[in-house]
Design a protein around this motif. Structure first.
Motif, short mmCIF file in Angstrom:
data_model
loop_
_atom_site.label_atom_id
_atom_site.label_comp_id
_atom_site.label_asym_id
_atom_site.label_seq_id
_atom_site.Cartn_x
_atom_site.Cartn_y
_atom_site.Cartn_z
N GLU A 44 0.83 -1.20 0.00
CA GLU A 44 0.00 0.00 0.00
C GLU A 44 0.87 1.26 0.00
OE1 GLU A 44 -3.25 2.29 2.92
OE2 GLU A 44 -2.76 0.17 3.25
N LEU A 45 1.91 1.26 0.82
CA LEU A 45 2.77 2.44 0.91
C LEU A 45 3.60 2.64 -0.34
CD1 LEU A 45 3.91 2.18 4.63
CD2 LEU A 45 2.34 3.84 3.64
N GLN A 66 2.70 1.86 -3.35
CA GLN A 66 1.79 2.39 -4.37
C GLN A 66 1.45 3.86 -4.13
OE1 GLN A 66 -1.48 -0.39 -4.18
NE2 GLN A 66 -0.50 -1.84 -5.58
N ALA A 67 1.44 4.26 -2.86
CA ALA A 67 1.05 5.62 -2.52
C ALA A 67 2.21 6.61 -2.53
CB ALA A 67 0.40 5.63 -1.13
N THR A 68 3.44 6.11 -2.64
CA THR A 68 4.62 6.97 -2.53
C THR A 68 5.11 7.38 -3.91
OG1 THR A 68 5.28 5.89 -0.48
CG2 THR A 68 6.96 7.17 -1.63
N THR A 80 8.38 5.82 -6.88
CA THR A 80 8.74 4.40 -6.81
C THR A 80 9.21 3.87 -8.16
OG1 THR A 80 7.12 4.04 -5.03
CG2 THR A 80 7.94 2.09 -6.18
N HIS A 137 3.10 8.49 3.54
CA HIS A 137 1.64 8.36 3.49
C HIS A 137 1.07 7.95 4.85
CE1 HIS A 137 -2.29 7.47 1.79
NE2 HIS A 137 -2.23 6.26 2.31
N ASP A 138 0.02 8.66 5.29
CA ASP A 138 -0.64 8.31 6.56
C ASP A 138 -1.62 7.18 6.34
OD1 ASP A 138 0.68 10.26 8.04
OD2 ASP A 138 -0.82 11.80 7.57
N LEU A 139 -1.49 6.15 7.15
CA LEU A 139 -2.37 5.00 7.05
C LEU A 139 -3.62 5.18 7.91
CD1 LEU A 139 0.43 2.30 7.33
CD2 LEU A 139 -0.88 2.85 5.26
N ASP A 140 -4.67 4.42 7.60
CA ASP A 140 -5.92 4.48 8.34
C ASP A 140 -6.08 3.26 9.25
OD1 ASP A 140 -6.71 6.85 7.01
OD2 ASP A 140 -7.44 5.67 5.30
#
Length: 227
Positions: free
Chosen positions: A29-30, A32-34, A37, A89-92
């Motif tokens: 997840e991180l 993909q969100a950063t 990459t 990225h902040d996770l939920d």
């Protein structure tokens, strides 16, 4: 005494196991969100060798951690892991709760916290060396100008030299590498003399005229007397 040490050891192992499980569950997840990459920045063989000589001599052979001379306590992989898992990225949900907890632990105890090292091992299992390298070049912190962070090698080349990264001379490229260990401590605009000294030392290292004196030698002070 033995029970106390055993309890401490058990707590540490438990903590690292939880870190590993959490990092493994959020890595994709991180990644993909950063940003950056999969954004590849091409360096010629000489520039690549120079960067690795200072930042991570065994980057392409280690699995996230290394103890080569001049390596110090961090590898490029562990730097990327720290930024990816803790500062990006902040996770939920429960993943975010653990992320906040690990941020606090690292903030308070980063000199002794082994969590980042575990995260580096996990990152290595999820990202190719090329992706790790992309993340490092695109997201590394290169100090600040007028209160604004300079992030990534392209931004740094433009901010400090007014050029694209591929157009830099060797001296200017070495000047950027010189900053990475402490970007605001070796800031070329704020501390030009310190930056020039650091650049001179790493130039002698990357050109083979001097070498780190051990695992924790990151300053190369002994190189000052080398022509």
């Amino acid at each position: 005494m033995r029970r106390g040490l055993a309890a401490i050891a058990l707590a540490l192992v438990s903590y690292l196991v939880i870190v590993a499980l959490w990092a493994n569950s959020v890595a994709r997840e991180l990644l993909q969100a950063t940003p950056g990459t999969d954004r590849r920045i091409e360096l010629d063989s000489g520039r690549l060798a120079a960067l690795l000589a200072i930042e991570d001599p065994a980057f392409y052979s280690h699995r996230g951690l290394d103890m080569s001379d001049g390596q110090g306590l961090t590898t490029m992989t562990s730097v990327v892991a720290r930024d990816l898992f803790l500062h990006g990225h902040d996770l939920d949900g429960w993943k975010g709760v653990l992320q906040s907890a690990y941020r606090e632990v690292f903030s308070c105890c980063k000199k002794v916290d082994l969590g980042r090292d575990v995260m580096a091992l996990v990152l290595h299992s999820h990202a190719s060396k090329q992706q790790q390298f992309n993340l490092f070049l695109n997201n590394a912190y290169w100090g600040a100008i007028d209160g604004r962070a300079v992030v990534g090698i392209e931004a740094a080349a433009g901010a400090y030299y007014g050029e694209d990264a591929h157009a830099l001379t060797d001296d200017k490229f070495f000047g950027l590498i010189a900053m990475l260990i402490a970007p605001n401590r070796f800031h070329p605009l704020i501390y030009p003399e310190d930056h020039a000294e650091r650049t001179s030392r790493i130039t002698k290292v990357v050109t083979g005229r001097c070498a780190p004196s051990g695992w924790l030698d990151l300053t190369y002070a002994h190189c000052d007397g080398v022509d």
